[in-house]
Each structure stands twice: as C-alpha cells, then as structure tokens.
Write a protein that holds these residues in place. Structure first.
Motif, PDB file in Angstrom:
ATOM      1  N   GLN A  91      -6.586  11.756  -8.934  1.00 33.85           N
ATOM      2  CA  GLN A  91      -7.078  10.469  -8.412  1.00 33.85           C
ATOM      3  C   GLN A  91      -8.603  10.407  -8.432  1.00 33.85           C
ATOM      4  O   GLN A  91      -9.193   9.330  -8.586  1.00 33.85           O
ATOM      5  CB  GLN A  91      -6.609  10.242  -6.957  1.00 33.85           C
ATOM      6  CG  GLN A  91      -5.113  10.144  -6.761  1.00 33.85           C
ATOM      7  CD  GLN A  91      -4.527  11.467  -6.319  1.00 33.85           C
ATOM      8  OE1 GLN A  91      -4.833  12.510  -6.906  1.00 33.85           O
ATOM      9  NE2 GLN A  91      -3.668  11.454  -5.323  1.00 33.85           N
ATOM     10  N   GLN A 123      -7.375  17.136  -7.794  1.00 32.20           N
ATOM     11  CA  GLN A 123      -6.517  15.936  -7.752  1.00 32.20           C
ATOM     12  C   GLN A 123      -6.977  14.887  -8.771  1.00 32.20           C
ATOM     13  O   GLN A 123      -8.153  14.508  -8.801  1.00 32.20           O
ATOM     14  CB  GLN A 123      -6.502  15.339  -6.347  1.00 32.20           C
ATOM     15  CG  GLN A 123      -5.906  16.291  -5.305  1.00 32.20           C
ATOM     16  CD  GLN A 123      -5.691  15.620  -3.964  1.00 32.20           C
ATOM     17  OE1 GLN A 123      -4.764  14.827  -3.796  1.00 32.20           O
ATOM     18  NE2 GLN A 123      -6.555  15.917  -3.018  1.00 32.20           N
ATOM     19  N   LYS A 157      -0.745   8.260  -6.308  1.00 31.53           N
ATOM     20  CA  LYS A 157      -0.990   9.592  -6.872  1.00 31.53           C
ATOM     21  C   LYS A 157      -1.466   9.501  -8.316  1.00 31.53           C
ATOM     22  O   LYS A 157      -2.079  10.413  -8.844  1.00 31.53           O
ATOM     23  CB  LYS A 157       0.291  10.437  -6.834  1.00 31.53           C
ATOM     24  CG  LYS A 157       0.983  10.493  -5.479  1.00 31.53           C
ATOM     25  CD  LYS A 157       0.227  11.332  -4.487  1.00 31.53           C
ATOM     26  CE  LYS A 157       0.897  11.286  -3.125  1.00 31.53           C
ATOM     27  NZ  LYS A 157       0.148  11.913  -2.071  1.00 31.53           N
ATOM     28  N   ALA A 189       0.123   5.743  -0.911  1.00 33.45           N
ATOM     29  CA  ALA A 189      -0.892   6.710  -1.337  1.00 33.45           C
ATOM     30  C   ALA A 189      -0.696   6.943  -2.834  1.00 33.45           C
ATOM     31  O   ALA A 189       0.191   7.692  -3.253  1.00 33.45           O
ATOM     32  CB  ALA A 189      -0.734   8.009  -0.550  1.00 33.45           C
ATOM     33  N   TYR A 236     -12.025   6.824   9.983  1.00 37.18           N
ATOM     34  CA  TYR A 236     -10.642   6.585   9.555  1.00 37.18           C
ATOM     35  C   TYR A 236     -10.204   5.138   9.822  1.00 37.18           C
ATOM     36  O   TYR A 236      -9.288   4.644   9.169  1.00 37.18           O
ATOM     37  CB  TYR A 236      -9.690   7.578  10.234  1.00 37.18           C
ATOM     38  CG  TYR A 236      -9.727   8.951   9.594  1.00 37.18           C
ATOM     39  CD1 TYR A 236     -10.874   9.737   9.659  1.00 37.18           C
ATOM     40  CD2 TYR A 236      -8.629   9.456   8.908  1.00 37.18           C
ATOM     41  CE1 TYR A 236     -10.921  10.979   9.066  1.00 37.18           C
ATOM     42  CE2 TYR A 236      -8.674  10.708   8.309  1.00 37.18           C
ATOM     43  CZ  TYR A 236      -9.820  11.460   8.394  1.00 37.18           C
ATOM     44  OH  TYR A 236      -9.866  12.686   7.792  1.00 37.18           O
ATOM     45  N   ARG A 259       9.635   6.849   5.895  1.00 33.99           N
ATOM     46  CA  ARG A 259       9.122   6.621   7.247  1.00 33.99           C
ATOM     47  C   ARG A 259      10.220   6.874   8.272  1.00 33.99           C
ATOM     48  O   ARG A 259      11.397   6.601   8.007  1.00 33.99           O
ATOM     49  CB  ARG A 259       8.655   5.161   7.420  1.00 33.99           C
ATOM     50  CG  ARG A 259       7.342   4.825   6.747  1.00 33.99           C
ATOM     51  CD  ARG A 259       6.171   5.549   7.395  1.00 33.99           C
ATOM     52  NE  ARG A 259       4.907   5.077   6.873  1.00 33.99           N
ATOM     53  CZ  ARG A 259       4.322   5.526   5.758  1.00 33.99           C
ATOM     54  NH1 ARG A 259       4.910   6.467   5.028  1.00 33.99           N
ATOM     55  NH2 ARG A 259       3.173   5.050   5.367  1.00 33.99           N
ATOM     56  N   PRO A 290      -5.891   7.665   0.309  1.00 31.53           N
ATOM     57  CA  PRO A 290      -6.772   8.362   1.254  1.00 31.53           C
ATOM     58  C   PRO A 290      -6.722   9.846   0.923  1.00 31.53           C
ATOM     59  O   PRO A 290      -5.671  10.365   0.558  1.00 31.53           O
ATOM     60  CB  PRO A 290      -6.110   8.080   2.609  1.00 31.53           C
ATOM     61  CG  PRO A 290      -4.660   7.909   2.298  1.00 31.53           C
ATOM     62  CD  PRO A 290      -4.570   7.377   0.886  1.00 31.53           C
ATOM     63  N   GLU A 320      -7.842  13.790   2.113  1.00 28.03           N
ATOM     64  CA  GLU A 320      -8.438  14.861   2.927  1.00 28.03           C
ATOM     65  C   GLU A 320      -8.359  16.179   2.172  1.00 28.03           C
ATOM     66  O   GLU A 320      -8.839  17.194   2.674  1.00 28.03           O
ATOM     67  CB  GLU A 320      -7.632  15.021   4.229  1.00 28.03           C
ATOM     68  CG  GLU A 320      -8.256  14.393   5.423  1.00 28.03           C
ATOM     69  CD  GLU A 320      -7.443  14.668   6.701  1.00 28.03           C
ATOM     70  OE1 GLU A 320      -7.963  14.350   7.754  1.00 28.03           O
ATOM     71  OE2 GLU A 320      -6.318  15.194   6.639  1.00 28.03           O
ATOM     72  N   GLY A 321      -7.742  16.147   1.018  1.00 34.68           N
ATOM     73  CA  GLY A 321      -7.553  17.362   0.227  1.00 34.68           C
ATOM     74  C   GLY A 321      -8.813  17.683  -0.566  1.00 34.68           C
ATOM     75  O   GLY A 321      -8.873  17.462  -1.775  1.00 34.68           O
ATOM     76  N   ARG A 323       0.821  -1.212   0.000  1.00 32.22           N
ATOM     77  CA  ARG A 323       0.000   0.000   0.000  1.00 32.22           C
ATOM     78  C   ARG A 323       0.853   1.259   0.000  1.00 32.22           C
ATOM     79  O   ARG A 323       1.835   1.363   0.698  1.00 32.22           O
ATOM     80  CB  ARG A 323      -0.926   0.030   1.243  1.00 32.22           C
ATOM     81  CG  ARG A 323      -1.976   1.149   1.181  1.00 32.22           C
ATOM     82  CD  ARG A 323      -2.252   1.749   2.540  1.00 32.22           C
ATOM     83  NE  ARG A 323      -1.059   2.342   3.136  1.00 32.22           N
ATOM     84  CZ  ARG A 323      -0.587   3.562   2.817  1.00 32.22           C
ATOM     85  NH1 ARG A 323      -1.199   4.327   1.932  1.00 32.22           N
ATOM     86  NH2 ARG A 323       0.526   4.017   3.383  1.00 32.22           N
TER      87      ARG A 323
HETATM   88  C1  LIG Z   1      -6.122  11.239   6.246  1.00 34.69           C
HETATM   89  C2  LIG Z   1      -5.213  11.344   5.061  1.00 34.69           C
HETATM   90  C3  LIG Z   1      -5.467  12.269   4.074  1.00 34.69           C
HETATM   91  C4  LIG Z   1      -4.668  12.333   2.940  1.00 34.69           C
HETATM   92  N1  LIG Z   1      -5.010  13.179   1.927  1.00 34.69           N
HETATM   93  C5  LIG Z   1      -4.337  13.098   0.761  1.00 34.69           C
HETATM   94  C6  LIG Z   1      -4.776  13.825  -0.379  1.00 34.69           C
HETATM   95  O1  LIG Z   1      -5.755  14.565  -0.359  1.00 34.69           O
HETATM   96  N2  LIG Z   1      -4.063  13.674  -1.521  1.00 34.69           N
HETATM   97  C7  LIG Z   1      -2.974  12.853  -1.607  1.00 34.69           C
HETATM   98  O2  LIG Z   1      -2.401  12.739  -2.686  1.00 34.69           O
HETATM   99  N3  LIG Z   1      -2.533  12.171  -0.540  1.00 34.69           N
HETATM  100  C8  LIG Z   1      -3.194  12.251   0.628  1.00 34.69           C
HETATM  101  N4  LIG Z   1      -2.784  11.505   1.701  1.00 34.69           N
HETATM  102  C9  LIG Z   1      -1.616  10.622   1.547  1.00 34.69           C
HETATM  103  C10 LIG Z   1      -0.411  11.008   2.395  1.00 34.69           C
HETATM  104  O3  LIG Z   1       0.210  12.136   1.862  1.00 34.69           O
HETATM  105  C11 LIG Z   1       0.517   9.783   2.448  1.00 34.69           C
HETATM  106  O4  LIG Z   1      -0.157   8.717   3.091  1.00 34.69           O
HETATM  107  C12 LIG Z   1       1.828  10.049   3.172  1.00 34.69           C
HETATM  108  O5  LIG Z   1       2.575  11.006   2.491  1.00 34.69           O
HETATM  109  C13 LIG Z   1       2.667   8.779   3.306  1.00 34.69           C
HETATM  110  O6  LIG Z   1       2.851   8.174   2.050  1.00 34.69           O
HETATM  111  P1  LIG Z   1       2.401   6.670   1.763  1.00 34.69           P
HETATM  112  O7  LIG Z   1       0.964   6.551   2.184  1.00 34.69           O
HETATM  113  O8  LIG Z   1       2.561   6.494   0.290  1.00 34.69           O
HETATM  114  O9  LIG Z   1       3.276   5.752   2.550  1.00 34.69           O
HETATM  115  C14 LIG Z   1      -3.537  11.463   2.838  1.00 34.69           C
HETATM  116  C15 LIG Z   1      -3.285  10.556   3.863  1.00 34.69           C
HETATM  117  C16 LIG Z   1      -4.107  10.479   4.949  1.00 34.69           C
HETATM  118  C17 LIG Z   1      -3.846   9.435   5.988  1.00 34.69           C
END
Ligand SMILES: Cc1cc2nc3c(=O)[nH]c(=O)nc-3n(C[C@H](O)[C@H](O)[C@H](O)COP(=O)(O)O)c2cc1C
Length: 207
Positions: free
Chosen positions: A70, A68, A15, A13, A138, A197, A157, A159-160, A11
């Motif tokens: 996504q 975004q 993009k 995030a 969450y 991390r 995920p 929140e943006g 997993r």
């Molecule tokens: C609650 C939450 C909201 C987030 N909102 C966004 C978002 O709107 N757009 C985005 O690209 N990433 C978003 N992220 C992803 C984080 O930036 C990402 O989890 C963090 O940088 C760590 O990277 P990884 O998840 O790839 O390990 C969000 C993560 C969390 C947990």
C-alpha cells in the motif's frame, strides 16, 4: 438510507491499490479538510499531516513499513504526525490555544489550570504526551477515511511500520514531531477481503 453509514460500509482497509489510479488534488484537499475539522481534546490540534505523493520517497519508506505494498501502490500516503512537544501545560502554545477563545483573562487562566490539573492527574500518570497526541491523530485519521469513502476513494490505516526508521527516512525533526500513524489513499484493485465484525448486540450495551 444514511450517507455516512453508506461511506462506512464502502470503507475497508484496502490491501491492494491500483498503482495507475490517482486521486485529484481537489479530492485530497477535501480529505485533509476533514482532518483539520476534527476535534482534539481541549482543542490542542497538536498534529500535522504530511502528504507523500513522491514515488521515490515511498519506495524508500516501504521496507520500514513491513514491506506493505500500500505504501508505494496507493495514490498518496498521509503521515500523521503528533506534536507532543507542544502540549506541556507550561508551554506558550497551550496559553495561546486558550487565548483563541477570546475569553476574559480570569476565565482563560481557569482553563489553563483545568488543563494543567487534567494532564497531571489523569493523562500523564497513564500515558506520555506522544500517546495522548496520537489518540487525537486517530480521530483525524477516521474522519479522513470516512470522507475519502464518501467520494469513492479507498484507504488503509497503517500502524505496521517501524517508527524510528520511518522518522529517519523522512528526516522528521523528532524534537518537534513524532509519527503517530499512516494512511494510504487511492483506488482498490479488484476484489477485497470480506468485512468481519462482531454483531451490534455483542458490542453495544444500554443501561
Ligand atoms: C490503527 C490501525 C492500524 C492498522 N494497521 C494496518 C497495517 O499496517 N496494515 C494493514 O494492512 N492494515 C492495517 N489496519 C487495518 C485493519 O487490519 C482492519 O481495519 C481490520 O482488519 C478490519 O478490516 P476493515 O477495516 O477492512 O473493516 C489497521 C487498522 C487500524 C485501525
């Protein structure tokens, strides 16, 4: 050596999703089942999962989500809704939730009182009902992302977004529901950003 850790390592995030790749309805059901199996404080389940497959709706939503990609390029977008209207201790929904436990009447009453006291002394002085419900949302979000990853499905995920605008575009009845967080699901397109991390040693303390 552990399938859950493997899924957590897969997993990230995501993009950049491949807009041509769709996840199946069976896979989607499994991911949503993970959400519904997730724990909530006092078992309140004050949430709902709105699944957006329609490209048209997501196209309209994207400007309210910082533009975004996504939002439109993922296979599906799950809108996780909090139901703060349900969780006031005086609500019938709260009593009904405790009645599901099928306990003797005095024990049910004691649970409702414990809940009322906890909400009044610990929760509401620190946050509103929306924030408390969102905390539970969450947990569902995390379990869905891990379940998706266990099937090789990517997620992001999110929140943006501008909450009021998103609720207006989706015609959400905000007397009942409020958007907590979004989650895009689909398949990655190409290389993704490397994971960063802090070390376990920096983050974990034993006493
Ligand atoms: C609650 C939450 C909201 C987030 N909102 C966004 C978002 O709107 N757009 C985005 O690209 N990433 C978003 N992220 C992803 C984080 O930036 C990402 O989890 C963090 O940088 C760590 O990277 P990884 O998840 O790839 O390990 C969000 C993560 C969390 C947990």
């Amino acid at each position: 050596m552990n399938p859950v850790i493997d899924a957590l390592k897969f997993r990230h995030a995501c993009k950049k999703f491949d807009p041509k790749k769709k996840i199946s309805s069976g896979q989607l059901d499994t991911i949503l089942e993970a959400a519904c199996l997730s724990p909530t404080s006092f078992g309140m389940e004050a949430w709902k999962f709105l699944v957006l497959a329609s490209h048209d709706i997501r196209q309209r939503l994207r400007p309210a989500c910082w533009g975004q990609p996504q939002v439109t390029d993922a296979s599906h977008l799950v809108v996780i809704l909090a139901k703060p209207s349900l969780i006031d201790p005086s609500k019938q929904y709260v009593l009904d939730s405790f009645l599901r436990r099928e306990l003797p009447e005095d024990l049910t009453k004691a649970y409702v009182e414990k809940y009322r006291s906890h909400m009044e002394t610990e929760v509401f002085p620190r946050m509103n009902a929306y924030a408390w419900c969102s905390k539970q949302c969450y947990i569902g979000l995390a379990n869905m992302m891990t379940t998706a990853a266990s099937m090789g499905i990517d997620s992001c995920p999110m929140e943006g977004f501008e909450k009021d605008r998103v609720e207006a575009i989706l015609d959400i009845d905000t007397k009942q529901f409020e958007v907590a967080v979004l989650m895009a699901l689909g398949y990655r397109a190409g290389e993704q950003t490397p994971r960063r991390r802090h070390s376990i040693g920096q983050l974990v303390e034993f006493r």
